[in-house]
Write an enzyme that holds these catalytic residues in place. Structure first.
Site, PDB file in Angstrom:
ATOM      1  CG  ASP A  20     -28.550  -0.347 -27.975  1.00 15.08           C
ATOM      2  OD1 ASP A  20     -29.297   0.319 -28.709  1.00 15.08           O
ATOM      3  OD2 ASP A  20     -28.773  -0.566 -26.771  1.00 15.08           O
ATOM      4  CG  ASP A  22     -31.100   4.946 -24.906  1.00 17.53           C
ATOM      5  OD1 ASP A  22     -30.692   5.881 -24.213  1.00 17.53           O
ATOM      6  OD2 ASP A  22     -31.675   5.111 -25.996  1.00 17.53           O
TER       7      ASP A  22
END
Length: 226
Positions: A20, A22
């Site tokens: 991922d 952020d």
């Protein structure tokens, strides 16, 4: 010499790592919350309640779920994205993340984010990352996290079974998506303000681990010598 702790999942082998963006490899919480707070105030939406829902999810799904009268979710997402692209203050890499990704074979990892591609690219550059070999962005899948579609697509494009992949995640929606996909999960806690209840092992950052491609062509995690 100090003892170097063995990282979680060090006893396993993986075909690929899926990250991922952020909160997992970079910190963009400040800008995201600035932009979304301004939007919520304009729309008369409860700021605190909204901020609790935005992380890890596609903006279009967040806004559509609110069901605001007279609001075009697609247009609001366009404006929000432009505002986030223009505001990069405070965007920075999670400790050790740049070096960790740089050391991985280019065909064995991908970034899998709910953010639009244009926003992902400027944030990654601002945080000092090289161009990702594979970037799965929000617009690449119809169903965003917590649906597993994005991780399944990344594994397919890398040519590895999702069961052989390790997903690095920080947010509940992303963790749920990784679980649903069948991948193993590593939780990154660098940006967590409160303890996240999860059964998965975690790391605070990437300062003390390295990813190594072994002779059998599988990736393994090892402690970084101090």
């Amino acid at each position: 010499m100090s003892i170097v702790p063995v990282p979680p999942h060090a006893d396993k082998s993986f075909g690929a790592f899926l990250f991922d963006m952020d909160g997992t490899i970079l910190n963009s919480i400040a800008v995201a919350e600035r932009v979304w707070t301004e939007w919520a105030v304009r729309q008369g939406v409860n700021v605190e309640a909204l901020l609790a829902t935005i992380h890890g999810r596609k903006a279009i799904e967040t806004i559509t779920h609110l069901g605001l009268a007279g609001v075009d979710p697609a247009e609001e997402v366009r404006l929000l994205t432009l505002a986030e692209i223009a505001d990069l203050e405070g965007v920075e890499a999670i400790a050790g993340a740049v070096a960790f990704l740089d050391a991985l074979p280019a065909d064995r990892w991908a970034i899998v984010t709910s953010a639009p591609r244009a926003l992902a690219l400027v944030r990654l550059e601002a945080a000092g990352f090289r161009t990702a070999p594979l970037l799965i962005a929000g617009e690449d899948v119809e169903n965003g996290k917590p649906a597993p579609d994005c991780f399944l697509l990344a594994a397919e494009r890398l040519g590895h079974a999702i069961e052989d992949c390790l997903v690095f995640e920080d947010a509940p929606a992303g963790i749920e998506a990784a679980e649903a996909s069948g991948a193993s999960v590593m939780v990154v806690t660098a940006t967590h303000r409160t303890r996240l209840e999860t059964s998965h092992p975690g790391i605070a950052d990437y300062n003390h681990i390295i990813g190594h491609l072994a002779a059998d062509r599988f990736l393994r995690l090892h402690p970084k010598a101090r």
